[in-house]
Design an enzyme around this catalytic site. Structure first.
Site, PDB file in Angstrom:
ATOM      1  CD  GLU A 186      -3.289  -0.864  -0.350  1.00 52.71           C
ATOM      2  OE1 GLU A 186      -3.818   0.179  -0.468  1.00 52.71           O
ATOM      3  OE2 GLU A 186      -3.051  -2.539  -0.337  1.00 52.71           O
ATOM      4  CG  ASP A 239       2.326  -6.769  -6.217  1.00 48.81           C
ATOM      5  OD1 ASP A 239       2.243  -6.644  -5.062  1.00 48.81           O
ATOM      6  OD2 ASP A 239       1.964  -7.064  -6.885  1.00 48.81           O
TER       7      ASP A 239
END
Length: 461
Positions: free
Chosen positions: A304, A390
């Protein structure tokens, strides 16, 4: 500014036919909306056979047990059946309302209601507000049973529902009250800008909408969300220490770290951040903390924070503003188009001077197929951002020069698997269905991506 208005005027000259040609817009909207519904139903039918597979994808086989996979397949199949019925039922309702003059009736009903309080038809903004909420409440009633079924039958069957009937009704009433409390002043300001700026409304309306979005960033967590969920400061412990340490090392402007009682309504789990650029808040669902270890939750938050680091929310907002600008640039031609309203059964005296809210509503209906294509593009952008976030988590060790971050990619992979297993998320996904519906890559794609990112890192060492 003059250059902008000159360009917008040129667009309107090309669309001048809208205000004079007797086009059967109702027929086109019916065709457009049914075409989108049929296409979405086709995508569901492409996806449905995948729920009959008896084993997970090879890449996931070591991580997902047979029992969990079978539960996921049954849940996916039930959701697909319900989604297909809901889609067709909702389209039939919408089509019937369109065909039999529901929107024209709502405008007349709003005028009648105001007339009982001594207000005449020249109070367009007031009538528009009554029209909007009359239409919203009445159109939501036919699909309310679908929401009840989804919560108390479908989600209950698969062990996710935690909502009581009393809480369901309370949430519904709160949603309506919030929609009116925020929607009425928003709509009043929105329509006033049209009256004040005339056909030069585009830049002013863009400024207003951006300001409103920033205001909602403040109001949602402080005023709206507490009406539905309880946010409490995350208690001291390993997880809080990990998150605060990670945020500090990345210079993330963390102001508050909350735990939210998501289990009050559902056992699904999540985590997210929000706030203004200089003041951010992280919210972690209690269900996520129950289902994953602290180091895995930290990896989810590292992902996040990757969105924050690469300015993904800001970029997505900029893209959405371009989208809104394009819509508003096309709208003036439809704002002054009596044939448009006449084709949707509005009486001549209303169509002669089209109410702004009515013209905008019908204009949005005409854009239905275009919006379907735009959603595919927005999903593609969102998936690209997910890949970047990611990769950010995998490369934290390089950025922070800390050996403890070396396994962040592995931790994120384990967390994603846990989230998918606990949420009974689908692991077999048709590529076209995913391109249209999913803003995130599939679990298989993300795990392969994490392996690739880590392999590239290993080669550099």
């Amino acid at each position: 500014m003059d250059l902008l208005h000159s360009g917008l005027a040129a667009v309107q000259r090309h669309l001048a036919f809208v205000s004079v040609d007797p086009i059967d817009w109702k027929f086109y909207v019916q065709v457009f909306s049914w075409s989108v519904t049929i296409f979405e139903s086709y995508l569901l039918l492409r996806q449905y056979p995948l729920y009959s597979k008896t084993s997970p994808p090879e890449a996931l086989a070591p991580h997902i047990g047979k029992e969990d996979f079978e539960k996921s397949q049954k849940y996916g199949k039930d959701k697909a059946q319900f989604a297909l019925f809901s889609k067709l039922f909702s389209q039939c309702v919408d089509s019937a309302m369109l065909q039999y003059g529901f929107y024209a009736w709502c405008w007349g009903a709003a005028g009648t209601i105001l007339g009982k309080f001594g207000y005449r038809t020249e109070y367009e903004i007031l009538q528009s507000i009554v029209f909007s909420f009359t239409m919203y409440l009445l159109s939501s009633l036919p699909t309310l049973p679908l929401s009840v079924y989804s919560t108390f039958v479908l989600e209950e069957k698969h062990g996710f529902n935690k909502t009581t009937p009393a809480l369901f009704v309370a949430d519904l009433v709160k949603s309506w009250l919030i929609a009116f409390s925020l929607g009425a002043p928003f709509l009043a300001a929105f329509l006033y800008i049209f009256q004040w700026a005339g056909d030069r409304f585009v830049p002013w309306l863009m400024g207003f909408m951006i300001s409103f979005q920033l205001l909602m960033v403040i109001l949602y967590p402080t005023v709206i969300q507490p009406l539905f969920n309880k946010l409490t400061p995350l208690s001291n412990g390993e997880l809080r220490t990990r998150v605060e340490s990670l945020a500090g090392k990345l210079h993330f402007p963390l102001k508050h770290l909350y735990e939210i009682d998501g289990s009050k309504r559902s056992s699904h789990s999540n985590a997210y951040f929000f706030g203004l650029p200089w003041s951010k808040h992280i919210v972690i669902f209690d269900t996520l903390m129950q289902q994953s270890k602290p180091e895995e939750v930290e990896a989810v938050l590292a992902h996040e924070l990757g969105h924050w680091y690469y300015l993904h929310p800001t970029k997505m907002m900029a893209i959405s503003q371009i989208h809104i600008f394009t819509i508003l640039a096309l709208f003036p031609a439809f704002l002054h188009a009596p044939p448009l309203l006449r084709s949707f059964d509005f009486p001549k005296h209303v169509a002669a001077k089209p109410p702004t809210i009515v013209a905008f509503l019908l204009f949005q209906m005409i854009l239905t197929p275009l919006e379907a294509f735009i959603s595919i593009g927005m999903n593609a952008v969102s998936r690209h951002f997910e890949w970047e976030a990611d990769r950010f988590a995998c490369e934290l060790q390089d950025q922070l020069k800390e050996e403890s971050m070396k396994d962040m990619g592995d931790r994120l992979g384990r967390a994603l698997i846990t989230l998918h297993v606990k949420n009974l998320s689908t692991v077999w996904v048709d590529w076209l269905y995913s391109a249209y519906h999913h803003s995130h890559p599939t679990l298989t794609e993300r795990l392969k991506g994490l392996e690739s990112f880590q392999a590239k890192r290993a080669k550099k060492e």
